[in-house]
Design an enzyme around this catalytic site. Structure first.
Site, short mmCIF file in Angstrom:
data_model
loop_
_atom_site.label_atom_id
_atom_site.label_comp_id
_atom_site.label_asym_id
_atom_site.label_seq_id
_atom_site.Cartn_x
_atom_site.Cartn_y
_atom_site.Cartn_z
N HIS A 1 -54.91 -30.49 -45.26
CA HIS A 1 -55.12 -29.70 -46.47
C HIS A 1 -54.38 -30.31 -47.65
O HIS A 1 -53.67 -29.63 -48.39
CB HIS A 1 -54.73 -28.25 -46.24
CG HIS A 1 -55.75 -27.49 -45.44
ND1 HIS A 1 -56.72 -26.70 -46.02
CD2 HIS A 1 -55.98 -27.45 -44.12
CE1 HIS A 1 -57.48 -26.20 -45.08
NE2 HIS A 1 -57.06 -26.65 -43.91
N TYR B 1 -44.62 -27.36 -39.47
CA TYR B 1 -44.38 -27.13 -40.90
C TYR B 1 -43.11 -27.84 -41.36
O TYR B 1 -43.08 -28.47 -42.41
CB TYR B 1 -44.22 -25.65 -41.17
CG TYR B 1 -45.46 -24.82 -41.03
CD1 TYR B 1 -46.72 -25.33 -41.31
CD2 TYR B 1 -45.37 -23.49 -40.61
CE1 TYR B 1 -47.84 -24.56 -41.19
CE2 TYR B 1 -46.49 -22.71 -40.48
CZ TYR B 1 -47.73 -23.24 -40.77
OH TYR B 1 -48.84 -22.46 -40.64
#
Length: 358
Positions: free
Chosen positions: A69, A333
């Site tokens: 993304h 993350y």
């Protein structure tokens, strides 16, 4: 003219129509929990393999960008809670009046300039940061696919590794042997007319607790007030590679872009710790409020690079389920965030806020 990054994305992913809807919910931030877990745990190793696998798929790492993304736009706005929210949760941002929000919409591929109108750009991502009055924040991370491509963290690692294999048969064999991957690959993923006409789904279930101490499990979904609308393949091919950001700028001139924030509640027998398959559509839904986006964010490129969005940035009244995906996502993350932050520091780019990251 086709840009090199667009050609690279197409070459890497063409053998599957659209892959990794889940990567919005997997990459890009430094979450606020699970800090005490030793670095040598299997979850950390799996997370490291996932990030490395995505790099291989997308020709990365691309300095200063998310591992997936990569391309997105940032908007500012407000969230107004619904009166029904208090029946489900005591969370302050859902029960105590309007709060400011920052929202990032994105294409799934981990290539910075992938065209909005290509198959590699779908599904789309939506991440929301609620800015709390005390200076803290809480997030929702969602994507435009109701489900997930893997049942467990290790299954997702093998999914990504098979996708990046030099032998296409490796990925075909993986899909044939795993129902979640098969469903994900075969599901239609049309390009939206606009980010404002797409439905976005939270990946994992959370426990919502109200002021009376009553708890129920549920999953987020964001439904566009403008209605759901998609393009045909022919219509998408005719669009500009940046049509989604152009469309959003034009829409905002006529007023706010709005989404209804809902929670779909688990019914008897619905799996709480496995996110791969959706719950039945007849399950009860509670509306938590309306998100109103009013402006494209200033200094968007720097802010996108540095903002953190994580599904485990939580407040009282909302707690994670025992889905093991959440911890592995946390590790993924952190790794993606640290790499991006280092790149920003090396480039002497300013940081914004105490939790600069996703």
């Amino acid at each position: 003219m086709t840009r090199p990054d667009d050609r690279r994305a197409g070459a890497l992913i063409r053998r599957v129509a659209a892959v990794l809807a889940l990567s919005t919910a997997w990459l890009g931030a430094a979450p606020a929990i699970a800090e005490d877990q030793p670095a040598g745990t299997s979850q950390t190793r799996i997370a490291r393999d996932i990030v490395a696998g995505l790099d291989k798929v997308f020709g990365g790492p691309h300095k200063g960008y998310r591992a997936a993304h990569s391309k997105g736009i940032l908007l500012d706005g407000t969230f107004r809670p619904s009166k029904d929210a208090t029946s489900l949760t005591r969370a302050e941002h859902l029960t105590e009046g309007d709060v400011a929000v920052t929202v990032r919409f994105s294409n799934f591929a981990g290539v910075p300039h992938v065209g909005d109108n290509t198959g590699d750009a779908n599904p789309k991502g939506m991440a929301i940061k609620f800015l709390l009055p005390d200076g803290g924040s809480t997030d929702i991370v969602a994507h435009s696919f109701d489900g997930f491509a893997a049942q467990t963290p290790d299954e997702f690692r093998r999914f990504v590794q098979a996708l990046g294999s030099s032998d296409p048969q490796d990925f075909a064999d993986h899909v044939a042997a795993h129902p979640a991957a098969k469903r994900f690959i075969e599901a239609p993923k049309p390009a939206p007319v606009s980010f404002a006409t797409e439905v976005f789904y939270g990946v994992n279930a959370f426990s919502f607790t109200n002021a009376a101490g009553e708890s129920r499990f549920g999953k987020y979904r964001l439904v566009p007030v403008a209605g759901v609308a998609h393009l045909s393949a022919v219509e998408a091919a005719e669009k500009d590679p940046d049509y989604l950001s152009q469309d959003m700028a034009e829409r905002l001139e006529d007023g706010p872009v709005q989404f209804r924030l809902l929670v779909q509640l688990a019914g008897e027998g619905d799996p709480i710790t496995q996110a791969a398959f959706p719950w039945p559509e007849d399950r009860e839904q509670v509306e938590l409020g309306v998100l109103s986006l009013t402006a494209l964010a200033a200094d968007s490129v720097a802010r996108q690079r540095e903002l953190v969005f994580t599904p485990l940035s939580l407040v009282g009244g909302i707690a994670p389920s025992d889905d093991p995906m959440l911890i592995t996502r946390t590790r993924s993350y952190r790794m993606s965030y640290s790499r991006r932050l280092t790149a920003a520091t090396d480039s002497h780019q300013p940081r914004h806020g105490k939790d600069a990251g996703k």
